[in-house]
Design a protein around this motif. Structure first.
Motif, PDB file in Angstrom:
ATOM      1  N   ALA A 160       0.829  -1.208   0.000  1.00  0.00           N
ATOM      2  CA  ALA A 160       0.000   0.000   0.000  1.00  0.00           C
ATOM      3  C   ALA A 160       0.864   1.259   0.000  1.00  0.00           C
ATOM      4  N   PHE A 161       2.098   1.145   0.451  1.00  0.00           N
ATOM      5  CA  PHE A 161       2.970   2.307   0.558  1.00  0.00           C
ATOM      6  C   PHE A 161       4.362   1.937   0.058  1.00  0.00           C
ATOM      7  N   PHE A 162       4.866   2.687  -0.931  1.00  0.00           N
ATOM      8  CA  PHE A 162       6.198   2.479  -1.475  1.00  0.00           C
ATOM      9  C   PHE A 162       7.045   3.734  -1.258  1.00  0.00           C
ATOM     10  N   LYS A 172      -0.713   2.055  -9.006  1.00  0.00           N
ATOM     11  CA  LYS A 172      -1.783   1.817  -8.045  1.00  0.00           C
ATOM     12  C   LYS A 172      -2.824   0.904  -8.690  1.00  0.00           C
ATOM     13  N   GLN A 173      -3.261  -0.114  -7.939  1.00  0.00           N
ATOM     14  CA  GLN A 173      -4.125  -1.129  -8.521  1.00  0.00           C
ATOM     15  C   GLN A 173      -5.509  -1.172  -7.896  1.00  0.00           C
ATOM     16  N   ARG A 174      -5.576  -1.118  -6.569  1.00  0.00           N
ATOM     17  CA  ARG A 174      -6.866  -1.337  -5.918  1.00  0.00           C
ATOM     18  C   ARG A 174      -7.083  -0.336  -4.794  1.00  0.00           C
ATOM     19  N   PRO A 175      -8.137   0.492  -4.897  1.00  0.00           N
ATOM     20  CA  PRO A 175      -8.429   1.423  -3.794  1.00  0.00           C
ATOM     21  C   PRO A 175      -8.887   0.669  -2.554  1.00  0.00           C
ATOM     22  N   SER A 280      -4.349   3.084  -1.881  1.00  0.00           N
ATOM     23  CA  SER A 280      -4.410   2.047  -2.914  1.00  0.00           C
ATOM     24  C   SER A 280      -3.299   1.033  -2.712  1.00  0.00           C
ATOM     25  N   ILE A 281      -3.636  -0.229  -2.871  1.00  0.00           N
ATOM     26  CA  ILE A 281      -2.622  -1.283  -2.931  1.00  0.00           C
ATOM     27  C   ILE A 281      -2.092  -1.307  -4.361  1.00  0.00           C
ATOM     28  N   GLY A 282      -0.796  -1.319  -4.512  1.00  0.00           N
ATOM     29  CA  GLY A 282      -0.218  -1.262  -5.850  1.00  0.00           C
ATOM     30  C   GLY A 282       0.957  -2.195  -6.028  1.00  0.00           C
ATOM     31  N   THR A 283       1.530  -2.149  -7.206  1.00  0.00           N
ATOM     32  CA  THR A 283       2.663  -2.991  -7.552  1.00  0.00           C
ATOM     33  C   THR A 283       3.861  -2.127  -7.929  1.00  0.00           C
TER      34      THR A 283
END
Length: 309
Positions: A160-162, A172-175, A280-283
Motif C-alpha cells: 500500500a505504501f512504497f 496503483k491497482q486497488r483502492p 491504494s494497494i499497488g505494484t
C-alpha cells in the motif's frame, strides 16, 4: 590522494568467479557457498583467493558471528547481482513468455495482510493460466525493496505504501478504505462508534516496519484535539483481529482484511467516526524488466487478482 584505476582484461578472467562471488556475499560463508553451488570447500576457498587478487581487496573477513563483507564488497552487491541477472536474461533469450508451458518461479514481496488478500485469487488464476509456475512470497521491506527489484532478487513488490526509489516503476491497482473492528458484545460500543469512545478505547496498532510515529488514526484524532492509547503495538496483521475478538481493544484496518476475518471470528465492523483517507494497494517493479514478457505476465496476474479482492 590519487587512486589508481585498474584496467581488467576480461579475457583473462574466469567469469564464473562472479557467480561464486555473488554466492559468497549472499551466504557470508565459504562452507555454505560451496554447498549451495555443489563444489568442495577447498575449491571455494581457492575461488575466493582469486577474487581477492582480482579486486585487490579481502572482500570477506572473519568477524563476530562469521565472515563479514568489506566496504568494497558491499559496494559490489547491487551491481553484481543486477549484472548477473541481465546476463541470465540475455542467455535465456526470452522474447515471449509461454505461461502454460513455463516452470519459472517468481518472487513476490508482500506483507502478511496483502499476501492473505492476494494469494487466494492469484493462485486460482495461476492454476488456469500457468499451472507449473511457482511463487516465492517474501516479506515486503520498504527499506530494501528497491535494491531487491534492481538485482532481480524480487520480481514484483506489492504494498500500500512504497518509499520513492529511482528506476522503480509503480502502479496503483486497488483502492482501499478503513473500518473499525470490535468484538461482538463489546460493552462500550453500540451500533455506531462516536469520536469520544473511539479515542477512549484501548487500540491495537499494526506497524509492519515497527515504527512508532503517529499513524492515520492519530492524525485524525489530533485534528479534534484528542489522543488515543495504543495498548498493543504489533507487526503482524494476523494477530490483531484475534486480540480484538477476545478483548475490549479496537482495531482500525482495511475493510477487505476486516471482512475476511469477520467470516470466522466474533467481531463487528463499524465505520470510523471521522473520515479517514483512502489509499491504494499497488505494484512496483524495476524499469529494466518493464518490457520483459515474463515480468509483464506476472504483473498482469497480480493486477487481476487485486481487482478480484
Amino acid at each position: 590522494m590519487e587512486v589508481a584505476v585498474r584496467d581488467i582484461d576480461l579475457t583473462q578472467v574466469n567469469l564464473n568467479l562472479l557467480v561464486y562471488l555473488d554466492t559468497l556475499l549472499t551466504e557470508k560463508s565459504v562452507t555454505r557457498a560451496a554447498h549451495r553451488l555443489g563444489i568442495t570447500q577447498s575449491a571455494m576457498s581457492h575461488n575466493l583467493r582469486q577474487l581477492r587478487d582480482i579486486f585487490g581487496d579481502p572482500l570477506l573477513v572473519r568477524g563476530k558471528g562469521g565472515m563479514q563483507p568489506t566496504p568494497r564488497a558491499e559496494q559490489l552487491v547491487l551491481p553484481l547481482r543486477s549484472g548477473l541477472q541481465s546476463l541470465r536474461r540475455t542467455l535465456e533469450g526470452e522474447s515471449t513468455f509461454d505461461a502454460a508451458a513455463s516452470t519459472r518461479r517468481f518472487v513476490l514481496a508482500a506483507g502478511d495482510a496483502v499476501a492473505m488478500l492476494l494469494l487466494p485469487p492469484l493462485m486460482e488464476r495461476l492454476q488456469e493460466s500457468g499451472p507449473n509456475v511457482d511463487l516465492d512470497v517474501v516479506p515486503f521491506d520498504g527499506r530494501r525493496y528497491a535494491g531487491q527489484l534492481e538485482t532481480g532478487e524480487v520480481d514484483v513488490a506489492i504494498s500500500a505504501f512504497f518509499p520513492d526509489a529511482p528506476a522503480v516503476r509503480m502502479r496503483k491497482q486497488r483502492p482501499a478504505s478503513f473500518v473499525c473492528v470490535v468484538r461482538e458484545g463489546h460493552p462500550a460500543v453500540g451500533e455506531t462508534l462516536d469520536l469520544a469512545t473511539w479515542a477512549r478505547l484501548p487500540h491495537v496498532l499494526v506497524s509492519p516496519q515497527g515504527t512508532g510515529g503517529p499513524g492515520i488514526v492519530d492524525r485524525a484524532l489530533a485534528k479534534h484535539g484528542l489522543e488515543r492509547r495504543v495498548a498493543v503495538r504489533i507487526r503482524y496483521f494476523l494477530a490483531a483481529p484475534l486480540l480484538v475478538s477476545r478483548t475490549d481493544l479496537v482495531l482500525t484496518t482495511t475493510r477487505a482484511l476486516a471482512e475476511m476475518f469477520a467470516v470466522d471470528l466474533p467481531v463487528r465492523l463499524i465505520p470510523p467516526p471521522v473520515e479517514l483517507p483512502t489509499f491504494s494497494i499497488g505494484t512496483a517493479w524495476h524499469e529494466r524488466v518493464a518490457k520483459d514478457p515474463a515480468n509483464v505476465w506476472i504483473r498482469q496476474q497480480v493486477a487481476a487478482a487485486l481487482k478480484a479482492i
